[in-house]
Design a protein around this motif. Structure first.
Motif, PDB file in Angstrom:
ATOM      1  N   LYS A 164       1.128 -46.117  22.524  1.00  0.00           N
ATOM      2  CA  LYS A 164       0.091 -45.985  23.549  1.00  0.00           C
ATOM      3  C   LYS A 164      -1.177 -46.738  23.173  1.00  0.00           C
ATOM      4  N   ASP A 209       4.074 -44.899  31.470  1.00  0.00           N
ATOM      5  CA  ASP A 209       3.826 -43.789  32.398  1.00  0.00           C
ATOM      6  C   ASP A 209       3.726 -44.306  33.831  1.00  0.00           C
ATOM      7  N   ARG A 234       7.208 -45.239  35.092  1.00  0.00           N
ATOM      8  CA  ARG A 234       7.998 -44.055  35.445  1.00  0.00           C
ATOM      9  C   ARG A 234       7.509 -43.447  36.764  1.00  0.00           C
ATOM     10  N   GLN A 235       6.184 -43.402  36.970  1.00  0.00           N
ATOM     11  CA  GLN A 235       5.638 -42.838  38.199  1.00  0.00           C
ATOM     12  C   GLN A 235       6.086 -43.626  39.425  1.00  0.00           C
ATOM     13  N   ASP A 264      -0.954 -46.865  29.106  1.00  0.00           N
ATOM     14  CA  ASP A 264      -0.088 -46.002  29.913  1.00  0.00           C
ATOM     15  C   ASP A 264       0.907 -46.803  30.741  1.00  0.00           C
TER      16      ASP A 264
END
Length: 333
Positions: free
Chosen positions: A283, A291, A294-295, A288
């Protein structure tokens, strides 16, 4: 009395064990009165029934004596302490064995892990030098991560080419107690080390269960990209994708030379298969990015290519045997 309690373990057992320890060390003497159940429960912030259970266990083993209307006292006969300690130890081992069985570990694996724990607790500095050989840096990093738990083992990593192209590979590995390579490269390494007096061990490798499930449950139409550092690891991932998805095709690959380029590549695919040491999992470096991916519906599949269970058990046994041989240790199990 002072107590150091671990909330993840049965409190009553810890209370009984620490009182037993105080008796053994002479901090509690025969005839000493223990706090009442109410007093000790308040001191520890636990239910009175927990203290009652600890006192009952001590009383059942003649370590303390409960006198109604007076209190609980350290028994005047100290010989029960050894038997109680052994009984508590057996109960702890039985509880641990039941949990390991519940987690799916075989008796052989449990014995190996117990030996490893005992080796860690053994006094003195004992080191076994282990050389690991494979054809790509990603697999070597996974090797290292998977074997870090072995006590007293110093790991050194070698690429296959560095061994077979060396003028004297036997001299290069002469200081190592054990040399480990994969089934794929075993014959090649054995030929390069002909006459090598050290033990050469081959291990079977396979994708982890989680990796296999993640690959096989991807919808057939999902576009897949591969992210790694070396061409050989990319070929390995491609081979496993074709096998588990039952299709013969090539997959686009991004070699992580530039993080921003890798992040841009990732966004073009519905799923990415990634080496576990990818900077994308850092990270601090990638922020991110995963993240966000994935979102947006992207699937991230770390390609964990691990030593198979049977090979790992055999390796643990070899390490234990060599440690005993090198340092003339008695067998721990």
């Amino acid at each position: 009395m002072t107590f150091n309690l671990d909330p993840n373990k049965p409190i009553y057992q810890q209370v009984a064990q620490q009182i037993l320890q105080d008796i053994k060390e002479g901090k509690l003497r025969p005839g000493d009165r223990l706090p009442t159940e109410r007093e000790l429960a308040a001191q520890l912030g636990v239910a009175r029934g927990t203290v009652k259970k600890a006192y009952r266990e001590l009383a059942d083993n003649n370590l303390v004596e409960v006198i109604q209307g007076s209190g609980t006292y350290v028994h005047s006969h100290r010989q029960g302490a050894e038997g109680e300690k052994r009984k508590l130890a057996m109960a702890l081992l039985e509880e641990t064995a039941d949990r390991l069985d519940l987690w799916g570990f075989s008796p052989e694996e449990s014995l190996n892990m117990m030996r490893i724990v005992l080796d860690k607790a053994s006094p003195g500095e004992k080191t076994l030098r282990l050389a690991v050989i494979d054809c790509n840096p990603e697999s070597l990093a996974i090797f290292k991560k998977q074997l870090l738990y072995l006590p007293g083992v110093s790991l050194s990593l070698f690429m296959v080419d560095s061994i077979i192209l060396d003028d004297d590979p036997r001299a290069l590995l002469a200081d190592f107690d054990l040399v480990v390579t994969t089934e794929t490269h075993y014959d090649q390494i054995a030929q390069s080390l002909a006459g090598f007096g050290k033990k050469l061990l081959k291990v079977a490798m396979a994708p982890s269960r989680h990796t296999i499930v993640s690959i096989t449950t991807l919808p057939r139409e999902t576009p897949i990209g591969i992210i790694c550092s070396s061409n050989k690891f990319a070929n390995l991932i491609t081979e496993q994708l074709c096998y588990f998805r039952e299709e013969e095709k090539s997959y686009p690959v991004n070699f992580e030379t530039d993080l921003q380029s890798t992040i841009g590549f990732m966004g073009r695919y519905g799923a990415i298969v990634v080496s576990p040491d990818s900077l994308l999992f850092d990270k601090q470096a990638a922020g991110d990015a995963l993240d966000r991916y994935r979102q947006q519906g992207g699937r991230v599949i770390p390609f964990d290519y691990l030593i198979e269970r049977g090979s790992l058990i055999h390796l643990e046994e070899q390490v234990g045997a060599l440690m005993e041989e090198k340092y003339h240790l008695p067998e721990t199990l």
